[in-house]
Design a protein around this motif. Sequence first.
Motif, PDB file in Angstrom:
ATOM      1  N   HIS A  33      -0.071  -4.602  -4.745  1.00 13.93           N
ATOM      2  CA  HIS A  33       0.381  -3.540  -3.846  1.00 13.93           C
ATOM      3  C   HIS A  33       1.715  -3.973  -3.260  1.00 13.93           C
ATOM      4  N   PHE A  50      -0.067   1.643  -6.173  1.00 14.85           N
ATOM      5  CA  PHE A  50       0.325   0.263  -5.880  1.00 14.85           C
ATOM      6  C   PHE A  50       1.489   0.187  -4.895  1.00 14.85           C
ATOM      7  N   GLY A  51       1.684   1.259  -4.123  1.00 12.90           N
ATOM      8  CA  GLY A  51       2.590   1.211  -2.987  1.00 12.90           C
ATOM      9  C   GLY A  51       4.002   1.687  -3.222  1.00 12.90           C
ATOM     10  N   GLU A  56       4.551   5.203  -1.763  1.00 13.93           N
ATOM     11  CA  GLU A  56       4.408   5.177  -0.310  1.00 13.93           C
ATOM     12  C   GLU A  56       5.650   4.616   0.379  1.00 13.93           C
TER      13      GLU A  56
END
Length: 465
Positions: A121, A279-280, A283
């Motif tokens: 992540h 996995f970020g 985001e």
Amino acid sequence: MMADKKEGYDLVIIGAGPGGYIAAIRAAQLGLKVACVEKDAVLGGTCLNIGCIPSKALLESSHKYAECRTGLKAHGIMVGETSFDLATMMGRKDEIVKTLTSGIDYLFKKNKIERFTGAAHILDGLKVRVTGEKELLLTARAILIATGSRAAGLPGVAIDGTHVVSSTEALAFAAVPKQLVVVGAGAVGLELGSIWHRLGAEVTVVEYLDRVLPTADRDMSKHALRIFKKQGLKFLLGAKITGIEQAGEGCRVNISGKEPLVAEKVLLAAGRTPCSQGFGFEELGGRIDKKGFIEVDSHWQTSLPGIYAIGDVIGGAMLAHKASEEGVACVEYMATGYGHVNYQAMPSIVYTHPEVASVGRTEDSLLEEAVPIKTGIFYFKGNGRALALGESDGLVKVIAHHDTDRILGVHIIGPQAGDLLAEAVVAMEYGASSEDLARAFHAHPTLSEALKEAALNVAKAAIHG
């Protein structure tokens, strides 16, 4: 619980498939301190574990069985009743995979690459949290995303792993299905369909478009369809699947405007979708396009500083060697300021029998852009080596620019087409003309003479055609 911190990496790579693991090795060779995070216990990704390698192992085994049944009589070789042990075939396949994946383990150790098993992540500040047996926090100067892709589904159709399967399950059937419907007439569908047809399944390939191998040169598609039909594969082209439902111990495949198909198994081979979420990256504000691919610039830099991406997850041809070349070029750019991939010289191979191989542009795409071209075709039936092998079905097509004679595309369907193509790839990499290829020595008798003859035929000078 606090995560253990590991700092000072020049590069953290997420994914150990043919893009990630090769990028890791090349980066280490260039003097970078490298860590690689892989969610699976074994390295190699889809290609080595559930894709390229196991499928080729089963293609070879099934071809040898089919040859014993029907291909030896013409050579004067008589055999008795033939049979096969599917468990042994699968065991051989698994042993090949194990050999290669353990080889990557060795290469990681040799090149002092630190490997971490777990889910990655990405966090702000070029940090990667790894969640596995224990939680780790890695920090680096750069991050490379090489998370690959997964089998795509169809709207309203769920892969249950038993009746409706992906390529993963189709490479590990415990028994030969009586009937197999393959959805998709691309490389994966035709290769897996060929395996199970040779072993006794009744195989029907359903394709939404009007031809097999839709991205191939049209001459290759037409020739391939004729050959595969002759082998006994059945095809429904221009067919839209409206649903798949369980029917007894099998499935009913509903097709718009046609009678439904009933099969023991249905293989969805209608493409792949990128593993770009979870996995970020998104985001943190990383840009992903409408199809789910991570957007990168010409140096594989994403919209987030210090984070790069390669392979299937960025789109383009979803090929292992494309991911590998991008991985090498990307880390070379990080280390030296220069890295390049010539996508116009990228080969593509379908490992059916015969193989279908291509590099460069198709005739249709060039004509659509009004590029002036000239073509040369040579059939393997005029090649002595192909006749001696008993594999004379197929052709070579060379496309060159009408004015400059530079080779723009080479397309082959025939024996060992994938290996023959390598010469054409090198020729295109160096900007060769069709005359360059035509005037180069080609040993006699070899299959490669067919490529020479097709190049000669661009100027209507083929000797044996």
